[in-house]
Design a protein around this motif. Structure first.
Motif, PDB file in Angstrom:
ATOM      1  N   TRP A  96      49.819  38.947  42.051  1.00 20.16           N
ATOM      2  CA  TRP A  96      50.468  38.026  41.123  1.00 20.16           C
ATOM      3  C   TRP A  96      51.166  38.805  40.015  1.00 20.16           C
ATOM      4  CZ3 TRP A  96      50.954  32.683  40.173  1.00 20.16           C
ATOM      5  CH2 TRP A  96      51.423  32.353  38.898  1.00 20.16           C
ATOM      6  N   LEU A  97      52.448  38.518  39.810  1.00 18.66           N
ATOM      7  CA  LEU A  97      53.169  38.976  38.625  1.00 18.66           C
ATOM      8  C   LEU A  97      53.811  37.760  37.982  1.00 18.66           C
ATOM      9  CD1 LEU A  97      55.141  42.230  39.663  1.00 18.66           C
ATOM     10  CD2 LEU A  97      52.871  42.050  38.642  1.00 18.66           C
ATOM     11  N   ASP A  98      53.648  37.618  36.678  1.00 17.10           N
ATOM     12  CA  ASP A  98      54.411  36.580  35.986  1.00 17.10           C
ATOM     13  C   ASP A  98      55.896  36.813  36.241  1.00 17.10           C
ATOM     14  OD1 ASP A  98      52.109  35.493  34.975  1.00 17.10           O
ATOM     15  OD2 ASP A  98      52.609  35.815  32.867  1.00 17.10           O
ATOM     16  N   ALA A  99      56.665  35.741  36.183  1.00 13.53           N
ATOM     17  CA  ALA A  99      58.106  35.857  36.446  1.00 13.53           C
ATOM     18  C   ALA A  99      58.820  36.645  35.365  1.00 13.53           C
ATOM     19  CB  ALA A  99      58.729  34.470  36.581  1.00 13.53           C
ATOM     20  N   ASP A 100      58.152  36.918  34.243  1.00  9.18           N
ATOM     21  CA  ASP A 100      58.776  37.738  33.193  1.00  9.18           C
ATOM     22  C   ASP A 100      58.160  39.137  33.122  1.00  9.18           C
ATOM     23  OD1 ASP A 100      56.365  36.906  32.154  1.00  9.18           O
ATOM     24  OD2 ASP A 100      57.234  35.708  30.543  1.00  9.18           O
ATOM     25  N   VAL A 101      57.749  39.659  34.272  1.00 10.04           N
ATOM     26  CA  VAL A 101      57.322  41.057  34.374  1.00 10.04           C
ATOM     27  C   VAL A 101      58.460  41.852  34.998  1.00 10.04           C
ATOM     28  CG1 VAL A 101      55.751  42.691  35.475  1.00 10.04           C
ATOM     29  CG2 VAL A 101      54.858  40.555  34.527  1.00 10.04           C
ATOM     30  N   LEU A 102      59.012  42.772  34.238  1.00 13.99           N
ATOM     31  CA  LEU A 102      60.076  43.652  34.710  1.00 13.99           C
ATOM     32  C   LEU A 102      59.432  44.883  35.351  1.00 13.99           C
ATOM     33  CD1 LEU A 102      63.322  44.010  34.364  1.00 13.99           C
ATOM     34  CD2 LEU A 102      62.639  45.747  32.692  1.00 13.99           C
ATOM     35  N   LEU A 103      59.681  45.089  36.633  1.00 13.11           N
ATOM     36  CA  LEU A 103      59.113  46.249  37.322  1.00 13.11           C
ATOM     37  C   LEU A 103      60.053  47.439  37.224  1.00 13.11           C
ATOM     38  CD1 LEU A 103      57.310  45.434  40.705  1.00 13.11           C
ATOM     39  CD2 LEU A 103      56.350  46.064  38.488  1.00 13.11           C
ATOM     40  N   LEU A 104      59.510  48.576  36.826  1.00  9.61           N
ATOM     41  CA  LEU A 104      60.284  49.811  36.749  1.00  9.61           C
ATOM     42  C   LEU A 104      60.078  50.689  37.973  1.00  9.61           C
ATOM     43  CD1 LEU A 104      59.648  50.726  33.004  1.00  9.61           C
ATOM     44  CD2 LEU A 104      61.593  49.501  33.990  1.00  9.61           C
ATOM     45  N   ARG A 105      58.968  50.465  38.677  1.00 12.93           N
ATOM     46  CA  ARG A 105      58.656  51.237  39.881  1.00 12.93           C
ATOM     47  C   ARG A 105      57.710  50.427  40.753  1.00 12.93           C
ATOM     48  NH1 ARG A 105      57.867  53.784  35.435  1.00 12.93           N
ATOM     49  NH2 ARG A 105      59.333  55.408  36.035  1.00 12.93           N
ATOM     50  N   PRO A 106      57.581  50.775  42.019  1.00 15.19           N
ATOM     51  CA  PRO A 106      56.715  49.989  42.912  1.00 15.19           C
ATOM     52  C   PRO A 106      55.254  49.992  42.468  1.00 15.19           C
ATOM     53  CG  PRO A 106      58.142  51.470  44.167  1.00 15.19           C
ATOM     54  CD  PRO A 106      58.261  51.877  42.721  1.00 15.19           C
ATOM     55  N   VAL A 107      54.546  48.949  42.876  1.00 15.31           N
ATOM     56  CA  VAL A 107      53.112  48.835  42.591  1.00 15.31           C
ATOM     57  C   VAL A 107      52.337  49.098  43.878  1.00 15.31           C
ATOM     58  CG1 VAL A 107      51.265  47.334  41.787  1.00 15.31           C
ATOM     59  CG2 VAL A 107      53.563  47.095  40.830  1.00 15.31           C
ATOM     60  N   GLU A 108      51.333  49.937  43.786  1.00 22.68           N
ATOM     61  CA  GLU A 108      50.439  50.202  44.909  1.00 22.68           C
ATOM     62  C   GLU A 108      49.034  49.730  44.523  1.00 22.68           C
ATOM     63  OE1 GLU A 108      51.421  51.443  47.791  1.00 22.68           O
ATOM     64  OE2 GLU A 108      53.475  51.986  47.212  1.00 22.68           O
ATOM     65  N   ILE A 109      48.369  49.047  45.438  1.00 22.95           N
ATOM     66  CA  ILE A 109      47.017  48.571  45.169  1.00 22.95           C
ATOM     67  C   ILE A 109      46.089  48.940  46.319  1.00 22.95           C
ATOM     68  CG2 ILE A 109      47.897  46.595  43.837  1.00 22.95           C
ATOM     69  CD1 ILE A 109      47.018  44.820  46.212  1.00 22.95           C
ATOM     70  N   ASP A 110      44.805  48.917  46.045  1.00 18.73           N
ATOM     71  CA  ASP A 110      43.762  48.977  47.066  1.00 18.73           C
ATOM     72  C   ASP A 110      43.306  47.536  47.278  1.00 18.73           C
ATOM     73  OD1 ASP A 110      41.403  49.108  48.523  1.00 18.73           O
ATOM     74  OD2 ASP A 110      40.655  50.891  47.499  1.00 18.73           O
ATOM     75  N   PRO A 111      43.563  46.943  48.445  1.00 18.31           N
ATOM     76  CA  PRO A 111      43.234  45.523  48.638  1.00 18.31           C
ATOM     77  C   PRO A 111      41.755  45.190  48.516  1.00 18.31           C
ATOM     78  CG  PRO A 111      43.862  46.556  50.716  1.00 18.31           C
ATOM     79  CD  PRO A 111      44.177  47.539  49.633  1.00 18.31           C
ATOM     80  N   ALA A 112      40.912  46.205  48.481  1.00 19.44           N
ATOM     81  CA  ALA A 112      39.476  45.958  48.347  1.00 19.44           C
ATOM     82  C   ALA A 112      39.023  45.956  46.889  1.00 19.44           C
ATOM     83  CB  ALA A 112      38.689  47.006  49.125  1.00 19.44           C
ATOM     84  N   LYS A 113      39.952  46.257  45.954  1.00 16.25           N
ATOM     85  CA  LYS A 113      39.559  46.406  44.549  1.00 16.25           C
ATOM     86  C   LYS A 113      40.433  45.546  43.637  1.00 16.25           C
ATOM     87  CE  LYS A 113      38.099  51.229  45.216  1.00 16.25           C
ATOM     88  NZ  LYS A 113      38.336  52.634  44.814  1.00 16.25           N
ATOM     89  N   PRO A 114      39.874  45.095  42.499  1.00 11.23           N
ATOM     90  CA  PRO A 114      40.678  44.358  41.514  1.00 11.23           C
ATOM     91  C   PRO A 114      41.795  45.229  40.950  1.00 11.23           C
ATOM     92  CG  PRO A 114      38.330  44.090  41.074  1.00 11.23           C
ATOM     93  CD  PRO A 114      38.461  45.182  42.090  1.00 11.23           C
ATOM     94  N   PHE A 115      42.869  44.552  40.521  1.00 12.22           N
ATOM     95  CA  PHE A 115      43.999  45.243  39.890  1.00 12.22           C
ATOM     96  C   PHE A 115      44.456  44.397  38.717  1.00 12.22           C
ATOM     97  CE2 PHE A 115      48.431  46.397  39.273  1.00 12.22           C
ATOM     98  CZ  PHE A 115      48.456  47.761  39.495  1.00 12.22           C
ATOM     99  N   PHE A 116      44.242  44.918  37.508  1.00 11.67           N
ATOM    100  CA  PHE A 116      44.691  44.253  36.289  1.00 11.67           C
ATOM    101  C   PHE A 116      44.739  45.307  35.190  1.00 11.67           C
ATOM    102  CE2 PHE A 116      40.215  42.624  37.082  1.00 11.67           C
ATOM    103  CZ  PHE A 116      39.558  43.646  36.431  1.00 11.67           C
ATOM    104  N   ALA A 117      45.130  44.925  33.996  1.00  8.79           N
ATOM    105  CA  ALA A 117      45.299  45.898  32.912  1.00  8.79           C
ATOM    106  C   ALA A 117      44.923  45.280  31.579  1.00  8.79           C
ATOM    107  CB  ALA A 117      46.751  46.399  32.871  1.00  8.79           C
ATOM    108  N   TRP A 118      44.614  46.129  30.620  1.00  2.51           N
ATOM    109  CA  TRP A 118      44.351  45.672  29.254  1.00  2.51           C
ATOM    110  C   TRP A 118      45.651  45.184  28.618  1.00  2.51           C
ATOM    111  CZ3 TRP A 118      39.551  44.809  28.043  1.00  2.51           C
ATOM    112  CH2 TRP A 118      38.529  45.597  28.612  1.00  2.51           C
ATOM    113  N   GLU A 119      45.608  43.994  28.068  1.00  2.00           N
ATOM    114  CA  GLU A 119      46.757  43.458  27.340  1.00  2.00           C
ATOM    115  C   GLU A 119      46.696  43.828  25.869  1.00  2.00           C
ATOM    116  OE1 GLU A 119      47.618  39.078  25.854  1.00  2.00           O
ATOM    117  OE2 GLU A 119      47.915  39.218  28.020  1.00  2.00           O
ATOM    118  N   ARG A 120      45.495  43.880  25.353  1.00  2.00           N
ATOM    119  CA  ARG A 120      45.225  44.246  23.962  1.00  2.00           C
ATOM    120  C   ARG A 120      43.782  44.724  23.900  1.00  2.00           C
ATOM    121  NH1 ARG A 120      46.107  38.342  21.473  1.00  2.00           N
ATOM    122  NH2 ARG A 120      47.977  38.673  22.745  1.00  2.00           N
ATOM    123  N   PRO A 121      43.338  45.304  22.778  1.00  2.00           N
ATOM    124  CA  PRO A 121      41.946  45.749  22.709  1.00  2.00           C
ATOM    125  C   PRO A 121      40.975  44.613  23.025  1.00  2.00           C
ATOM    126  CG  PRO A 121      43.190  46.609  20.847  1.00  2.00           C
ATOM    127  CD  PRO A 121      44.103  45.645  21.552  1.00  2.00           C
TER     128      PRO A 121
END
Length: 273
Positions: A96-121
């Motif tokens: 899932w990417l929000d429609a207002d996520v600008l990608l600068l390079r491809p995303v690679e994931i491990d389908p067996a693991k979660p993928f997310f990031a810190w938005e703020r502390p």
């Protein structure tokens, strides 16, 4: 693996979102936007799929009643999308990417693991999200959707108190009315903590470098270090009503439109950085 990208949209697409979707295609991903009505103006290479089969339109009425004309009220779209992305995770639909996520390079994931990031502390973002279908976070949302009241068992104490007071005063018996992001980043963070998955979170810089400071995207600046940083995979943009405004020359937004194109101008998406 390089996953398919999926998202949900309700209403007309603005120029910013068209540019961001073009960037996702340019990065080499298959991109699909789910909607209840056919979307006009989608960039080349972006697919459009029916949302009803993922999460019925009627689910929105469990969040809040519609307007007299049937349209959704204020927060409904945002909260509906919080549930929609979890249903897509359960269906193995992709990243899932929000429609207002600008990608600068491809995303690679491990389908067996979660993928997310810190938005703020201390808070994860859910604008970039992948979870395996049997992940505890997905299962918690699936269980929540079986309830009549949609009251999460992970609700923070302060929100439980607010909800109890609102019910006592007869203001509302819907958790959805407490705050707009009640099922969004705060919920993802609480559930990731509960399931011991916070360690999977990427640094804020990976996707949220300009999220809290939209001027870095919309105002003229020297953004060369930002787009040249290999640790910045993409940029989640908070348009704050500026999605249809012309890009200001010298801004990161103007660079993005020039590089990735905009279906309203007939330009074509180019290759990723």
């Amino acid at each position: 693996m390089r996953p398919d990208i999926v998202t949900f949209w309700h209403g007309p697409l603005d120029r910013l979102r068209r540019t961001c979707l073009s960037s996702q295609v340019a990065a080499g991903h298959n991109v699909t936007v789910y909607s209840f009505e056919p979307l006009a103006g989608l960039p080349d290479g972006v697919g459009n799929a029916g949302a009803e089969a993922v999460l019925p339109h009627a689910f929105s009425e469990r969040l809040r009643p519609p307007q007299p004309d049937g349209s959704w009220r204020d927060w409904t779209t945002l909260q509906f999308s919080d549930f929609f992305r979890m249903r897509l995770m359960a269906q193995r639909a992709g990243l899932w990417l929000d429609a207002d996520v600008l990608l600068l390079r491809p995303v690679e994931i491990d389908p067996a693991k979660p993928f997310f990031a810190w938005e703020r502390p201390r808070q994860l973002g859910n604008s970039v999200l992948y979870l395996p279908p049997d992940d505890p976070i997905v299962m918690a949302f699936e269980a929540l959707m079986q309830q009549d009241e949609l009251t999460p068992d992970w609700l923070a104490l302060r929100h439980r108190l607010v909800f109890a007071l609102r019910k006592l005063r007869g203001k509302s018996n819907r958790v959805a009315d407490i705050r707009v992001a009640i099922f969004g980043p705060a919920a993802l963070t609480a559930l990731a903590a509960r399931s011991g998955e916070l360690g999977y979170a990427l640094p804020k810089q990976s996707f949220y470098a300009v999220h809290a400071e939209p001027r870095l995207f919309f105002d003229p600046s020297d953004f060369s270090a930002l787009i040249g940083d290999p640790d910045v995979t993409g940029l989640h943009v908070s348009p704050k009503g500026r999605g249809n405004q012309p890009p200001v020359p010298g801004s990161l937004y103007a660079w993005a439109v020039e590089r990735f194109g905009d279906s309203s101008s007939g330009e074509q998406a180019r290759q990723p950085v």
